[in-house]
Design a protein around this motif. Structure first.
Motif, PDB file in Angstrom:
ATOM      1  N   SER A 186      42.979  39.899  34.508  1.00  0.00           N
ATOM      2  CA  SER A 186      43.915  40.850  33.909  1.00  0.00           C
ATOM      3  C   SER A 186      44.807  41.485  34.967  1.00  0.00           C
ATOM      4  O   SER A 186      46.019  41.646  34.767  1.00  0.00           O
ATOM      5  CB  SER A 186      43.133  41.938  33.162  1.00  0.00           C
ATOM      6  OG  SER A 186      44.004  42.947  32.683  1.00  0.00           O
ATOM      7  N   LEU A 187      44.224  41.806  36.128  1.00  0.00           N
ATOM      8  CA  LEU A 187      45.012  42.383  37.214  1.00  0.00           C
ATOM      9  C   LEU A 187      46.060  41.386  37.702  1.00  0.00           C
ATOM     10  O   LEU A 187      47.241  41.734  37.870  1.00  0.00           O
ATOM     11  CB  LEU A 187      44.083  42.793  38.364  1.00  0.00           C
ATOM     12  CG  LEU A 187      44.753  43.302  39.638  1.00  0.00           C
ATOM     13  CD1 LEU A 187      45.597  44.534  39.356  1.00  0.00           C
ATOM     14  CD2 LEU A 187      43.702  43.604  40.701  1.00  0.00           C
ATOM     15  N   THR A 206      42.805  43.423  44.578  1.00  0.00           N
ATOM     16  CA  THR A 206      43.403  44.755  44.526  1.00  0.00           C
ATOM     17  C   THR A 206      44.856  44.633  44.073  1.00  0.00           C
ATOM     18  O   THR A 206      45.502  43.604  44.301  1.00  0.00           O
ATOM     19  CB  THR A 206      43.367  45.453  45.896  1.00  0.00           C
ATOM     20  OG1 THR A 206      44.244  44.770  46.802  1.00  0.00           O
ATOM     21  CG2 THR A 206      41.949  45.465  46.458  1.00  0.00           C
ATOM     22  N   HIS A 207      45.374  45.682  43.461  1.00  0.00           N
ATOM     23  CA  HIS A 207      46.755  45.675  43.017  1.00  0.00           C
ATOM     24  C   HIS A 207      47.692  45.448  44.202  1.00  0.00           C
ATOM     25  O   HIS A 207      48.653  44.670  44.119  1.00  0.00           O
ATOM     26  CB  HIS A 207      47.081  47.006  42.333  1.00  0.00           C
ATOM     27  CG  HIS A 207      48.429  47.046  41.689  1.00  0.00           C
ATOM     28  ND1 HIS A 207      49.597  47.278  42.405  1.00  0.00           N
ATOM     29  CD2 HIS A 207      48.809  46.875  40.391  1.00  0.00           C
ATOM     30  CE1 HIS A 207      50.627  47.249  41.577  1.00  0.00           C
ATOM     31  NE2 HIS A 207      50.173  47.007  40.349  1.00  0.00           N
ATOM     32  N   ARG A 263      37.735  38.035  33.478  1.00  0.00           N
ATOM     33  CA  ARG A 263      38.562  38.972  32.713  1.00  0.00           C
ATOM     34  C   ARG A 263      39.164  40.094  33.541  1.00  0.00           C
ATOM     35  O   ARG A 263      40.356  40.365  33.456  1.00  0.00           O
ATOM     36  CB  ARG A 263      37.748  39.545  31.551  1.00  0.00           C
ATOM     37  CG  ARG A 263      37.417  38.511  30.481  1.00  0.00           C
ATOM     38  CD  ARG A 263      36.623  39.129  29.365  1.00  0.00           C
ATOM     39  NE  ARG A 263      35.316  39.611  29.825  1.00  0.00           N
ATOM     40  CZ  ARG A 263      34.452  40.264  29.056  1.00  0.00           C
ATOM     41  NH1 ARG A 263      34.769  40.534  27.797  1.00  0.00           N
ATOM     42  NH2 ARG A 263      33.280  40.649  29.525  1.00  0.00           N
ATOM     43  N   SER A 264      38.368  40.757  34.363  1.00  0.00           N
ATOM     44  CA  SER A 264      38.888  41.932  35.066  1.00  0.00           C
ATOM     45  C   SER A 264      39.916  41.534  36.124  1.00  0.00           C
ATOM     46  O   SER A 264      41.054  42.019  36.126  1.00  0.00           O
ATOM     47  CB  SER A 264      37.742  42.711  35.714  1.00  0.00           C
ATOM     48  OG  SER A 264      36.852  43.198  34.720  1.00  0.00           O
ATOM     49  N   GLY A 265      39.511  40.648  37.035  1.00  0.00           N
ATOM     50  CA  GLY A 265      40.452  40.195  38.042  1.00  0.00           C
ATOM     51  C   GLY A 265      41.612  39.440  37.436  1.00  0.00           C
ATOM     52  O   GLY A 265      42.764  39.570  37.871  1.00  0.00           O
TER      53      GLY A 265
END
Length: 341
Positions: free
Chosen positions: A188-189, A155-156, A184-186
């Protein structure tokens, strides 16, 4: 007077916690232990729970907690360990796992190049998210069509605060470790939060490595790191690797902290080691060094420094347990630290 709750736990946990408590007592501070020696696998087997609401309230009312180890091979397929460790981590939001690693003597390093043995760094591991968050499940279990999914949760809020914590404990440099090129998703965060965190802390050098490159760098040049910050599973692996480079997991302390409330749980990195439990050969230094972290966290800086000097003196003199090349049992290794103290 400050109350410190103590959970000896299972296996060698009670043995090494006794050593840590002897050291704390010798310092003559105003710390008072509140021992919860019933929080263990035996209680879980009898009552179906090990950590009651009353126990949790006692912990919440204390200044910090010292933990030995929890786990039992006969309960491997139950939620016993999670019901204790995750209850404490999530209940007190202990989002930052801090694991300092230091080579206490040159002879303990497995590295042949003396110029690269001097590891002295800290692994900061996100402690409440990631692959260990328990999100996932399985369909068609125990069949050829079984499909299992464990979600890697980031989470951000969680990523941002662990990055800020890492910068807060660093003097000169922080290296963030991820696998953004494959996850990729995590990834990128983490990358976006990292860029923002580095901007908030311009006085500390910021660098980045992928997890595979970081593992190789830890082996080839461990002295190049000061603080490594990463997610839950990568931090778990890297901290054990770093401990091996510093003489073994028996020397490794850790702290699980909430940087906002200040509450902390302090425990040696090693597990319950049921194969040597009761033999009197367990290495007490990880627990004693965890007690030093607890002292430092509560403001007893001189006492924490004295404990580390005493450990260093005992290690240098070879007055240690067999895993560190010595011949002493747990009690005598503890006595060596007390003599140096």
């Amino acid at each position: 007077m400050k109350i410190v709750t103590v959970i000896p736990g299972d296996g060698i946990g009670p043995e090494v916690v006794e050593s840590a408590l002897r050291v704390l007592e010798a310092l003559g501070t105003d710390l008072a232990p509140d021992v919860l020696d019933h929080v263990n696998a035996g209680t879980y087997r009898r009552e179906g729970t090990a950590l009651s609401e009353a126990d949790f309230a006692r912990i919440a009312a204390s200044s910090a907690t010292l933990l030995g180890a929890v786990g039992d091979p006969s309960l491997e397929h139950t939620d016993y360990v999670r019901s204790v460790l995750l209850r404490l981590r999530l209940g007190f939001d202990l989002y930052a796992n801090y694991r300092p690693v230091r080579l206490w003597h040159d002879r303990l390093s497995p590295l042949r190049d003396a110029a690269h043995r001097g590891i002295d760094c800290a692994i900061v591991r996100e402690n409440t998210e990631g692959l260990y968050s328990g999100v996932g499940g399985a369909v068609h279990p125990s069949s050829p069509w079984e499909t299992a999914i464990d979600a890697d949760v980031s989470t951000h809020h969680g990523v941002s605060r662990i990055l800020d914590f890492a910068f807060s404990v660093a003097r000169h440099r922080v290296c963030m470790v991820d696998k953004a090129n494959a996850v990729r998703s995590g990834g990128s965060l983490w990358q976006r939060c990292w860029e923002a965190a580095a901007g908030r802390h311009p006085g500390v050098a910021a660098s980045h490595l992928y997890i595979d490159a970081a593992a190789m760098r830890l082996v080839t040049d461990p002295g190049s790191f000061e603080v490594i910050v990463t997610n839950n599973s990568y931090g778990d692996i890297l901290s054990d690797l770093a401990a091996a480079l510093a003489g073994g997991i028996g020397l490794a302390p850790s702290a699980s902290l909430n940087g906002t409330t200040g509450f902390g749980l302090f425990e040696p990195v090693h597990g319950t080691a049921p194969d040597i439990a009761g033999t009197g050969t367990a290495n007490p230094l990880g627990a004693i060094l965890s007690a030093a972290l607890l002292l430092e966290h509560l403001g007893y800086d001189d006492e924490a420094r004295a404990v580390r000097l005493a450990v260093g003196g005992a290690v240098a003199a070879g007055r240690v347990t067999p895993d560190l090349g010595g011949t002493l049992g747990t009690a005598d290794a503890t006595a060596a630290v007390l003599a140096a103290l």
